[in-house]
Structure formats: structure tokens, C-alpha cells
Design a protein around this motif. Structure first.
Motif, PDB file in Angstrom:
ATOM      1  N   GLY A  15      39.728 -24.567  33.044  1.00  0.00           N
ATOM      2  CA  GLY A  15      41.014 -24.774  33.690  1.00  0.00           C
ATOM      3  C   GLY A  15      41.805 -23.479  33.826  1.00  0.00           C
ATOM      4  O   GLY A  15      42.344 -23.173  34.898  1.00  0.00           O
ATOM      5  N   LEU A  16      41.861 -22.704  32.755  1.00  0.00           N
ATOM      6  CA  LEU A  16      42.537 -21.412  32.821  1.00  0.00           C
ATOM      7  C   LEU A  16      41.829 -20.497  33.809  1.00  0.00           C
ATOM      8  O   LEU A  16      42.474 -19.815  34.621  1.00  0.00           O
ATOM      9  CB  LEU A  16      42.578 -20.764  31.438  1.00  0.00           C
ATOM     10  N   GLY A  17      40.503 -20.482  33.754  1.00  0.00           N
ATOM     11  CA  GLY A  17      39.746 -19.628  34.662  1.00  0.00           C
ATOM     12  C   GLY A  17      39.996 -19.965  36.117  1.00  0.00           C
ATOM     13  O   GLY A  17      40.162 -19.070  36.961  1.00  0.00           O
ATOM     14  N   PHE A  18      40.062 -21.246  36.438  1.00  0.00           N
ATOM     15  CA  PHE A  18      40.265 -21.643  37.831  1.00  0.00           C
ATOM     16  C   PHE A  18      41.680 -21.334  38.309  1.00  0.00           C
ATOM     17  O   PHE A  18      41.890 -21.016  39.475  1.00  0.00           O
ATOM     18  CB  PHE A  18      39.953 -23.125  38.002  1.00  0.00           C
ATOM     19  N   ARG A  19      42.659 -21.411  37.423  1.00  0.00           N
ATOM     20  CA  ARG A  19      44.013 -21.003  37.830  1.00  0.00           C
ATOM     21  C   ARG A  19      44.062 -19.498  38.100  1.00  0.00           C
ATOM     22  O   ARG A  19      44.753 -19.040  39.005  1.00  0.00           O
ATOM     23  CB  ARG A  19      45.042 -21.383  36.754  1.00  0.00           C
ATOM     24  N   CYS A  20      43.309 -18.733  37.293  1.00  0.00           N
ATOM     25  CA  CYS A  20      43.215 -17.293  37.553  1.00  0.00           C
ATOM     26  C   CYS A  20      42.488 -17.031  38.875  1.00  0.00           C
ATOM     27  O   CYS A  20      42.830 -16.096  39.610  1.00  0.00           O
ATOM     28  CB  CYS A  20      42.491 -16.589  36.415  1.00  0.00           C
ATOM     29  N   LEU A  21      41.488 -17.851  39.182  1.00  0.00           N
ATOM     30  CA  LEU A  21      40.764 -17.705  40.447  1.00  0.00           C
ATOM     31  C   LEU A  21      41.704 -17.929  41.632  1.00  0.00           C
ATOM     32  O   LEU A  21      41.633 -17.200  42.639  1.00  0.00           O
ATOM     33  CB  LEU A  21      39.594 -18.687  40.501  1.00  0.00           C
ATOM     34  N   VAL A  22      42.593 -18.908  41.526  1.00  0.00           N
ATOM     35  CA  VAL A  22      43.577 -19.143  42.577  1.00  0.00           C
ATOM     36  C   VAL A  22      44.449 -17.906  42.758  1.00  0.00           C
ATOM     37  O   VAL A  22      44.735 -17.485  43.887  1.00  0.00           O
ATOM     38  CB  VAL A  22      44.441 -20.375  42.237  1.00  0.00           C
ATOM     39  N   ARG A  23      44.869 -17.297  41.646  1.00  0.00           N
ATOM     40  CA  ARG A  23      45.682 -16.076  41.742  1.00  0.00           C
ATOM     41  C   ARG A  23      44.892 -14.943  42.388  1.00  0.00           C
ATOM     42  O   ARG A  23      45.428 -14.158  43.162  1.00  0.00           O
ATOM     43  CB  ARG A  23      46.131 -15.638  40.348  1.00  0.00           C
ATOM     44  N   PHE A 159      47.446 -28.254  41.097  1.00  0.00           N
ATOM     45  CA  PHE A 159      47.122 -28.430  39.681  1.00  0.00           C
ATOM     46  C   PHE A 159      46.108 -29.549  39.499  1.00  0.00           C
ATOM     47  O   PHE A 159      45.201 -29.455  38.672  1.00  0.00           O
ATOM     48  CB  PHE A 159      48.398 -28.727  38.884  1.00  0.00           C
ATOM     49  N   ARG A 160      46.246 -30.626  40.271  1.00  0.00           N
ATOM     50  CA  ARG A 160      45.300 -31.734  40.163  1.00  0.00           C
ATOM     51  C   ARG A 160      43.889 -31.286  40.542  1.00  0.00           C
ATOM     52  O   ARG A 160      42.909 -31.680  39.893  1.00  0.00           O
ATOM     53  CB  ARG A 160      45.738 -32.887  41.063  1.00  0.00           C
ATOM     54  N   GLY A 161      43.806 -30.475  41.591  1.00  0.00           N
ATOM     55  CA  GLY A 161      42.496 -29.968  41.993  1.00  0.00           C
ATOM     56  C   GLY A 161      41.878 -29.108  40.907  1.00  0.00           C
ATOM     57  O   GLY A 161      40.683 -29.222  40.610  1.00  0.00           O
ATOM     58  N   THR A 162      42.700 -28.242  40.301  1.00  0.00           N
ATOM     59  CA  THR A 162      42.210 -27.397  39.209  1.00  0.00           C
ATOM     60  C   THR A 162      41.765 -28.245  38.022  1.00  0.00           C
ATOM     61  O   THR A 162      40.728 -27.973  37.401  1.00  0.00           O
ATOM     62  CB  THR A 162      43.305 -26.416  38.763  1.00  0.00           C
ATOM     63  N   ALA A 163      42.545 -29.272  37.692  1.00  0.00           N
ATOM     64  CA  ALA A 163      42.195 -30.134  36.561  1.00  0.00           C
ATOM     65  C   ALA A 163      40.863 -30.845  36.811  1.00  0.00           C
ATOM     66  O   ALA A 163      40.020 -30.937  35.907  1.00  0.00           O
ATOM     67  CB  ALA A 163      43.303 -31.154  36.317  1.00  0.00           C
ATOM     68  N   ALA A 166      38.080 -28.359  36.489  1.00  0.00           N
ATOM     69  CA  ALA A 166      37.859 -28.029  35.077  1.00  0.00           C
ATOM     70  C   ALA A 166      37.063 -29.124  34.379  1.00  0.00           C
ATOM     71  O   ALA A 166      36.181 -28.844  33.556  1.00  0.00           O
ATOM     72  CB  ALA A 166      39.200 -27.819  34.373  1.00  0.00           C
ATOM     73  N   LEU A 167      37.354 -30.391  34.694  1.00  0.00           N
ATOM     74  CA  LEU A 167      36.596 -31.496  34.123  1.00  0.00           C
ATOM     75  C   LEU A 167      35.121 -31.420  34.544  1.00  0.00           C
ATOM     76  O   LEU A 167      34.214 -31.664  33.735  1.00  0.00           O
ATOM     77  CB  LEU A 167      37.201 -32.831  34.541  1.00  0.00           C
ATOM     78  N   LEU A 168      34.912 -31.079  35.807  1.00  0.00           N
ATOM     79  CA  LEU A 168      33.533 -30.949  36.291  1.00  0.00           C
ATOM     80  C   LEU A 168      32.800 -29.819  35.571  1.00  0.00           C
ATOM     81  O   LEU A 168      31.644 -29.975  35.167  1.00  0.00           O
ATOM     82  CB  LEU A 168      33.531 -30.700  37.808  1.00  0.00           C
ATOM     83  N   MET A 169      33.471 -28.673  35.408  1.00  0.00           N
ATOM     84  CA  MET A 169      32.821 -27.547  34.738  1.00  0.00           C
ATOM     85  C   MET A 169      32.577 -27.877  33.264  1.00  0.00           C
ATOM     86  O   MET A 169      31.531 -27.505  32.702  1.00  0.00           O
ATOM     87  CB  MET A 169      33.686 -26.290  34.859  1.00  0.00           C
ATOM     88  N   GLY A 170      33.523 -28.558  32.636  1.00  0.00           N
ATOM     89  CA  GLY A 170      33.314 -28.979  31.250  1.00  0.00           C
ATOM     90  C   GLY A 170      32.125 -29.911  31.129  1.00  0.00           C
ATOM     91  O   GLY A 170      31.323 -29.805  30.191  1.00  0.00           O
ATOM     92  N   PHE A 171      31.984 -30.818  32.099  1.00  0.00           N
ATOM     93  CA  PHE A 171      30.833 -31.724  32.091  1.00  0.00           C
ATOM     94  C   PHE A 171      29.538 -30.948  32.318  1.00  0.00           C
ATOM     95  O   PHE A 171      28.530 -31.218  31.655  1.00  0.00           O
ATOM     96  CB  PHE A 171      30.994 -32.791  33.178  1.00  0.00           C
TER      97      PHE A 171
END
Length: 247
Positions: A15-23, A159-163, A166-171
Motif C-alpha cells: 500500500g505504501l509502495g503504490f502510493r509512492c508509485l502514484v507520486r 485511495f480505494r484503488g491503492t487499497a 495492495a490487497l492483491l499484492m499481499g495475496f
């Protein structure tokens, strides 16, 4: 219980990584590359933390389990380096589709490679090998779901898209890890000699402190760096193309 905690840690790092990717996709030049690097370290270290927590629950009847320190640290390096290559493929490729596919393949390979190296670091009284079928399945899961996660993260800034990403990457990370466990073949030879290496508990505390500090500081930077342009259109422009467009 360890599987749930492992999944949560992989999701937090992603989740943190994907928010950084957006930035990164909203930035140019050196700033964009710094965001990409932060994204890669967050995702890679989150995946490795998941592995550490998973092996807390890994036990073998008839023998203690310890882990070779250099090989275990090598598994961290594999995760971070290969995931970095995948994240930069997403951020720099002019072709959105090619970048996501290449990035997903690399991140999936990083997940699988981290697991294989990490488990070959296991020291037991006996021998450890792998059934190739579950290992192939774990690689397919890692590559397929990681690609889908990057696609979702790349196409949305919400944020919903990032969440969801993140769930997909965690899985992807957790399912590949535990599928790999299924493929482990152990031949235990009871013994009383002291095994080399360190226990999973001895690894987990110092790394959780380091990873927790990294998450806190990185989250603060993300919170203080709002997205300037917003919208999916800004997020779908590769970093390399943005850099050339500004010349």
C-alpha cells in the motif's frame, strides 16, 4: 494466525509502495526516481517481512529449525532488487501495457526467488528439497496476481484503488509463500548437534524495528506530498515520457 499477520504486513508495504508509485507518476526528473525507489523498497521489504512472519510458524517434527544468516539476508536483497527492477519497468516504460506486464513478471519472480532462497537458508537435522509442481504453481500465482496488482495501481490514483491493489499484492506474496511451503520435502535425520544460523525470532525483532521506522517516515513524506495533477490521466503517463515532454 501467522498467515494473517504475514498477509497484513505484505499489504501494508504494498500500500505504501503504490502510493509512492502514484507520486512518481505525478513527478519529473530526480524526484520521480526517488519516489520509484521508495516504492520499490516499501513493496520489497513488505514482502520479505511477510516471509519472516510466515517462517515463525514453520516447524518440523523431530528437529529444530534455524536459518543461515547470509542466505536469509540474500533473500531480502533478492526481493528488493528484483522488485525495484519491476517498479522501474512500470514507471519508465513508454508503453503502459508492456511496462505493467514486464513489471508484474519481475515482481512475481522477486517474490518466488525470495521464498526459494529464504527456505534454502533453513538449517535442520536432515535435508530439504522442493517438489517442482507446487513451486511452478507458486511462481504462476506470484506473477499473475502481481501483474494484476500493478495494473490496478497504475490505472488509478484513488485511495480505494491503492487499497485494492495492495490487497492483491499481499495475496500474491502470501499465496505464493504458502504454496511454496506445500512443495517442501523434508527428510529428517534426528540429531543432537547445535545447528548454525539464527532462529526466525532472532531475525524478526531487529527487522520489524527497521521496517516500522521506514514505514513511519515514508508515510509521513507521502502524507505531506499531495498529488498535484490528480486523475487517472496523470497516473498513466510513464515517468520517462514525462521527463522528455518537459524538455
Amino acid at each position: 494466525m501467522t498467515a494473517i499477520v504475514a498477509f497484513v504486513m505484505a499489504c501494508v508495504g504494498a500500500g505504501l509502495g503504490f502510493r509512492c508509485l502514484v507520486r512518481a507518476l505525478d513527478s519529473r526528473g530526480a524526484t520521480a526516481y526517488r519516489w520509484l525507489l521508495t516504492a520499490a523498497v516499501a513493496i520489497g521489504s513488505g514482502i520479505w517481512t511477510m516471509h519472516l512472519i510466515a517462517i515463525l510458524g514453520f516447524g518440523v517434527d523431530g528437529t529444530p529449525v534455524r536459518f543461515d544468516i547470509p542466505l536469509t539476508l540474500l533473500s531480502l536483497l533478492v526481493a528488493v532488487v528484483v522488485v525495484t527492477a519491476g517498479v522501474f519497468a512500470v514507471g519508465r516504460d513508454r508503453s503502459r501495457t508492456r511496462g505493467v506486464v514486464l513489471g508484474g513478471i519481475l515482481v512475481g519472480i522477486g517474490i518466488a526467488g525470495m521464498h526459494i532462497v529464504g527456505m534454502f537458508a533453513a538449517e535442520i537435522h536432515g535435508t530439504l528439497s522442493y517438489d517442482p509442481v507446487p513451486m511452478v504453481v507458486s511462481v504462476v500465482i506470484a506473477v499473475g496476481v502481481a501483474t494484476l496488482a500493478l495494473m490496478v495501481a497504475f490505472l488509478t490514483t484513488s485511495f480505494r484503488g491503492t487499497a485494492f491493489a495492495a490487497l492483491l499484492m499481499g495475496f500474491a506474496a502470501t499465496a505464493a509463500e504458502y504454496t511454496g511451503f506445500i512443495g517442501l520435502q523434508l527428510d529428517v535425520t534426528p540429531g543432537t548437534s547445535v545447528l548454525p544460523g539464527a532462529s526466525a525470532e532472532e531475525f524478526i525483532f531487529p527487522f520489524i524495528v527497521v521496517f516500522g521506522s521506514f514505514l513511519f517516515l515514508s508515510s509521513a513524506f507521502v502524507a505531506l506530498s499531495p498529488i498535484r495533477h490528480g486523475g487517472v490521466a496523470a497516473a498513466t503517463t510513464p515517468v520517462a515520457a514525462q521527463g522528455r515532454g518537459s524538455n
